[in-house]
Design a protein around this motif. Structure first.
Motif, short mmCIF file in Angstrom:
data_model
loop_
_atom_site.label_atom_id
_atom_site.label_comp_id
_atom_site.label_asym_id
_atom_site.label_seq_id
_atom_site.Cartn_x
_atom_site.Cartn_y
_atom_site.Cartn_z
N ASN B 48 6.34 -4.56 7.20
CA ASN B 48 5.22 -3.62 7.11
C ASN B 48 3.87 -4.33 7.09
O ASN B 48 2.89 -3.84 7.66
CB ASN B 48 5.37 -2.74 5.86
CG ASN B 48 6.33 -1.59 6.10
OD1 ASN B 48 6.20 -0.86 7.07
ND2 ASN B 48 7.33 -1.45 5.24
N MET B 51 2.86 -5.35 10.49
CA MET B 51 2.37 -4.23 11.30
C MET B 51 1.09 -3.61 10.73
O MET B 51 0.45 -2.79 11.38
CB MET B 51 3.49 -3.17 11.39
CG MET B 51 3.54 -2.45 12.71
SD MET B 51 3.76 -3.54 14.13
CE MET B 51 2.48 -2.90 15.21
N GLY B 52 0.73 -3.99 9.49
CA GLY B 52 -0.54 -3.51 8.94
C GLY B 52 -0.47 -2.22 8.15
O GLY B 52 -1.42 -1.44 8.14
N HIS B 53 0.64 -1.98 7.46
CA HIS B 53 0.75 -0.76 6.65
C HIS B 53 -0.33 -0.77 5.56
O HIS B 53 -0.42 -1.71 4.79
CB HIS B 53 2.14 -0.66 6.02
CG HIS B 53 2.44 0.71 5.48
ND1 HIS B 53 1.66 1.32 4.51
CD2 HIS B 53 3.42 1.60 5.79
CE1 HIS B 53 2.17 2.51 4.24
NE2 HIS B 53 3.22 2.71 5.01
N ASP B 74 -6.37 -3.31 12.86
CA ASP B 74 -5.69 -2.06 12.52
C ASP B 74 -4.28 -2.09 13.12
O ASP B 74 -4.04 -2.79 14.09
CB ASP B 74 -6.43 -0.87 13.13
CG ASP B 74 -7.71 -0.55 12.38
OD1 ASP B 74 -7.78 -0.87 11.18
OD2 ASP B 74 -8.63 0.02 13.01
N PRO B 75 -3.37 -1.29 12.56
CA PRO B 75 -2.01 -1.25 13.12
C PRO B 75 -2.01 -0.97 14.62
O PRO B 75 -1.26 -1.60 15.38
CB PRO B 75 -1.35 -0.10 12.36
CG PRO B 75 -2.14 0.07 11.12
CD PRO B 75 -3.53 -0.40 11.40
N GLU B 76 -2.86 0.00 15.05
CA GLU B 76 -2.86 0.36 16.47
C GLU B 76 -3.33 -0.80 17.35
O GLU B 76 -2.85 -0.97 18.47
CB GLU B 76 -3.68 1.63 16.73
CG GLU B 76 -5.10 1.63 16.22
CD GLU B 76 -5.23 2.22 14.82
OE1 GLU B 76 -4.35 1.95 13.97
OE2 GLU B 76 -6.23 2.92 14.56
N ALA B 79 -0.43 -3.17 17.71
CA ALA B 79 0.54 -2.66 18.69
C ALA B 79 0.04 -2.92 20.10
O ALA B 79 0.81 -3.31 20.98
CB ALA B 79 0.76 -1.17 18.48
N ARG B 80 -1.26 -2.73 20.31
CA ARG B 80 -1.80 -2.93 21.66
C ARG B 80 -1.84 -4.39 22.06
O ARG B 80 -1.88 -4.72 23.24
CB ARG B 80 -3.18 -2.27 21.77
CG ARG B 80 -3.06 -0.77 22.03
CD ARG B 80 -4.40 -0.09 22.08
NE ARG B 80 -4.65 0.61 20.83
CZ ARG B 80 -5.85 0.87 20.35
NH1 ARG B 80 -6.93 0.49 20.99
NH2 ARG B 80 -5.99 1.53 19.22
#
Ligand SMILES: Nc1ncnc2c1ncn2[C@@H]1O[C@H](COP(=O)(O)OP(=O)(O)OP(=O)(O)O)[C@@H](O)[C@H]1O
Ligand SMILES: [Mg+2]
Lengths: 441, 255
Positions: B48, B51-53, B74-76, B79-80
């Protein structure tokens, strides 16, 4: 009028600004005698019933003083404009336009001329089918004695529409009522009566629009009669502008083995105070009530739903979902009532609320009035925020936070949006929600 | 030159309770690493945090992906950049369909390079066939009412859809039947290659028969207590974590 002058004078303080004896006399002279009789009946009730006050339980969350009838002219002119057709029209058999107080009816697929449905202004209906109007206007669904504003509507309605679906007729497309109000300072007082005779099937859709700059009041009343084994789908998309203040009272009466599917989409207006629902009044009848609402800025939507079971072996299911944002406020009251003798009744009610801003408020108030003992009944309400684990899950897949929240909020509404029977309306509701969410998120 | 994916002295806590206590681990490009450890040792916390929870607070250390400290992102954004986490317990998202979710995720991750709707759907249908997810799932709400195994397949389907360059799989093998395990492993192995890094969190040797790790780490009390070759998994299975605790003792954990 049986009241003497002093009694009337005492009651004068109880009239709503502008809706006076003088205004009433001016309205009813000379007029169709049947309609005048109905109006007089309603006017007597209107005078008799007390005006609502902020300390009344029903008005506790919505002060009636917020409705500035003193700033609106009681009787709007019938400004006959021409509403432009839209690309929604082709999805319907009949399109009714209400612009100001003028009503125009377009028989697109010829069902009216073929006698497969009757749609007319109440004025025409009173001339052409006085027996129907006599029976159903202010009939069992919504007698004038219901409350002050129902009585006001009965006495002063300035738009009246009567829809009658004959026995056994199934309408393929449906009937579309478009209200487009552009006149500032008026009070629109629409009365809608829908009668679905036994074994008929029809869908009636209303779309309510006014510009934000238009300051107006609306006092509406709708009566739906669903006769034996008939099925009526009724949907209202309310996107009044922010200058519109509405009070509404609607009721459906559903007879043996019949069903009403009623969807309300309350997204517009500055203040709405609405009370509506169904009475499943014949054995085997059912009501499916779905609604969404969404308030932002300082919008206020106060809804009371009624699930009345006055017959045994009846069913009602209700799902209302709302979100409040900014300084928005929503009030939901859900009443389930089983009348004496209404055994074997199933009644379900769910109200889910999302509170998306610190300044926003959602109130939910359940109320059960049960006089029968053999029933299955459940009601549940939730008030909460988005699940942050869901937000994270979407973000972990690359979806930006505001987009993730928007998807989840639209998802919250999805099961109801899914039940909207026309793609054009579904798309419009989606668009309106996205507009609101994009502004706030 | 910095490595591909590198965790240095990572410390993290949740609700004021320290869970990760100076964890270090490096995955080079093209490598697969396995991470094992007793319940509650902090494996999912690590996943987590990678992924940046937002519920976890990082109190020290860094995580570098291709030289950049991703803890700032940021999590997004992570992901990118090509990071992916297959969740141990994927949440249900009623109201959002699998098709809509995957399209939004694809569009967000691929940006300018995103596929047109029809092309995307074609690719998606092929991936669904590959991991054995029925096409009817496209119109179902994400993970809503899915069985445990279906949720895990859905995680791998998402991984195939987004084609990350560094993935963490948190107990994707738990709760899978033998056939599903093979299918899921085949899906993962589609991505494994010279341009891909993988960290497989597991309790069982079983999955490592299909996904072959280059290295194995054991996490105890929020620290990597021991790292070694893949052959050690057998010994762990037989002797349990007490063996690690005894062998590498307090010193290893204190160091
Ligand atoms: N949200 C939370 N609130 C409080 N404590 C938490 C939270 N999340 C994790 N923890 C605690 O952190 C510790 C590590 O949990 P974590 O889920 O990382 O373990 P794990 O190694 O993945 O275990 P398992 O093998 O059972 O999946 C546990 O003691 C757990 O209770
Ligand atoms: Mg775990």
């Amino acid at each position: 009028m049986s009241m003497n002058d002093t009694a009337l004078a005492e009651k004068a303080s109880e009239t709503i600004a502008g809706f006076t004896e003088e205004a009433f006399s001016a309205l009813t002279q000379p007029g169709n005698p049947l309609l005048r009789g109905k109006r007089e009946e309603a006017f007597a009730e209107y005078l008799r019933l007390p005006a609502p006050h902020a300390f009344d339980e029903e008005w506790r969350k919505t002060d009636p003083a917020l409705f500035r009838f003193d700033t609106w002219s009681a009787l709007p002119s019938a400004a006959a404009g021409s509403v432009q057709p839209t690309d929604w029209d082709s999805a319907f058999d009949v399109v009714v336009q209400v612009d100001g107080a003028s009503v125009s009816i377009e028989d697109r697929t010829g069902i009216l001329s073929a006698g497969r449905a009757y749609v007319a202004s109440l004025f025409d209906a009173a001339e052409e089918h006085p027996d129907w109007v006599q029976q159903y206007l202010q009939g069992a669904a919504l007698p004038a004695s219901t409350d002050k504003f129902t009585a006001l509507n009965g006495a002063f309605w300035n738009v009246g529409i009567f829809i009658h679906i004959p026995e056994g007729t199934k309408l393929e497309k449906g009937i579309f009522l478009r209200y487009r109000q552009r006149e500032t300072g008026a009070v629109l007082i629409p009365r809608l009566v829908i009668v679905a005779e036994s074994g008929s099937e029809a869908t009636v859709v209303e779309h309510l629009e006014s510009d934000d700059e238009v300051s107006m009041g609306v006092v509406s009343a709708r009566e739906l009669y669903v006769d034996q084994a008939a099925r009526l789908k009724f949907l209202t998309l309310q996107e009044w502008g922010r200058g519109t203040y509405q009070i509404g009272n609607d009721m459906a009466v559903v007879q043996r083995d019949a069903q009403v599917d009623w969807i309300t989409l309350n997204l517009g207006s500055q203040i709405s105070k609405l009370k509506f629902g169904s009475d499943v009044a014949g054995p085997g009848s059912s009501a499916e009530l779905d609604g969404i609402f969404c308030t932002d800025t300082d919008q206020h939507i106060d809804q009371t739903t009624l699930q009345i079971h006055s017959a045994p072996h009846t069913y009602s299911r209700l799902l209302y979902k709302g979100a409040v944002m900014d300084q928005g406020h929503s009030v939901y009251r859900g009443i389930i009532q089983a009348k004496p003798g209404a055994i074997k009744v199933d009644a379900y009610q769910t109200n889910n609320n999302l509170v998306l801003s610190n300044g926003a408020i959602a109130d939910t108030i359940p109320g059960l009035l049960i006089d029968a003992d053999d029933l299955k009944c459940s009601h549940g309400a939730t008030i909460g925020n988005l699940d942050e684990n869901q937000v994270f899950y979407l973000r972990a897949r690359g979806i930006p936070e505001h987009e993730a929240r928007k998807l989840l909020i639209l998802g919250f509404y999805d099961e109801i949006l899914d039940r909207i029977p026309y793609a054009s309306i579904r798309d419009r509701v989606h668009e309106l929600l996205v507009e609101k969410l994009d502004r706030v998120l | 030159m910095s490595s591909y994916f590198e965790i240095n002295e990572l410390k993290a806590e949740i609700e004021g309770k320290p869970i990760l206590n100076g964890l270090s681990l490096t995955v080079a490009k093209g490598e697969t690493h396995a991470l094992m450890g007793p319940n509650g040792s902090g494996k999912s916390t690590l996943a987590n945090v990678i992924m940046g929870h937002p519920a976890y607070e990082v109190t020290g250390g860094e995580i570098l992906f291709e030289g950049e400290n991703i803890l700032e992102l940021d999590p997004e954004e992570r992901a990118r950049k090509g990071l992916f986490l297959a969740f141990q317990y994927p949440v249900a998202v009623p109201g959002v369909t699998v098709a809509s979710f995957l399209k939004h995720a694809h569009d967000a991750v691929y940006g300018e390079k995103k596929l047109k709707a029809a092309e995307f759907l074609k690719q998606l249908r092929a991936d669904m066939d590959f991991v054995g997810v029925d096409q009817t799932f496209l119109n179902r709400y994400l993970n809503d009412g899915f069985s445990g195994g279906e949720k895990k397949r859905m995680e791998i389907l998402q991984m195939l859809t987004l084609r990350p360059r560094m993935a963490v799989m948190d107990e994707t093998d738990s709760g899978l039947d033998i056939d599903a395990l093979k299918v899921v492993s085949m899906g993962v192995n589609k991505l494994v290659g010279a341009e891909f890094g993988l960290l497989v969190i597991t309790h069982y040797e079983r999955i490592l028969r299909y996904i072959h790790p280059d290295h194995l780490h054991v996490l105890i009390d929020g620290k990597v207590a021991f790292s070694g070759g893949p052959e050690l998994v057998k010994r762990l299975e037989e002797e349990g974590y007490d063996w690690v605790r005894n062998e590498f003792g307090k010193e290893a954990l204190m160091a």
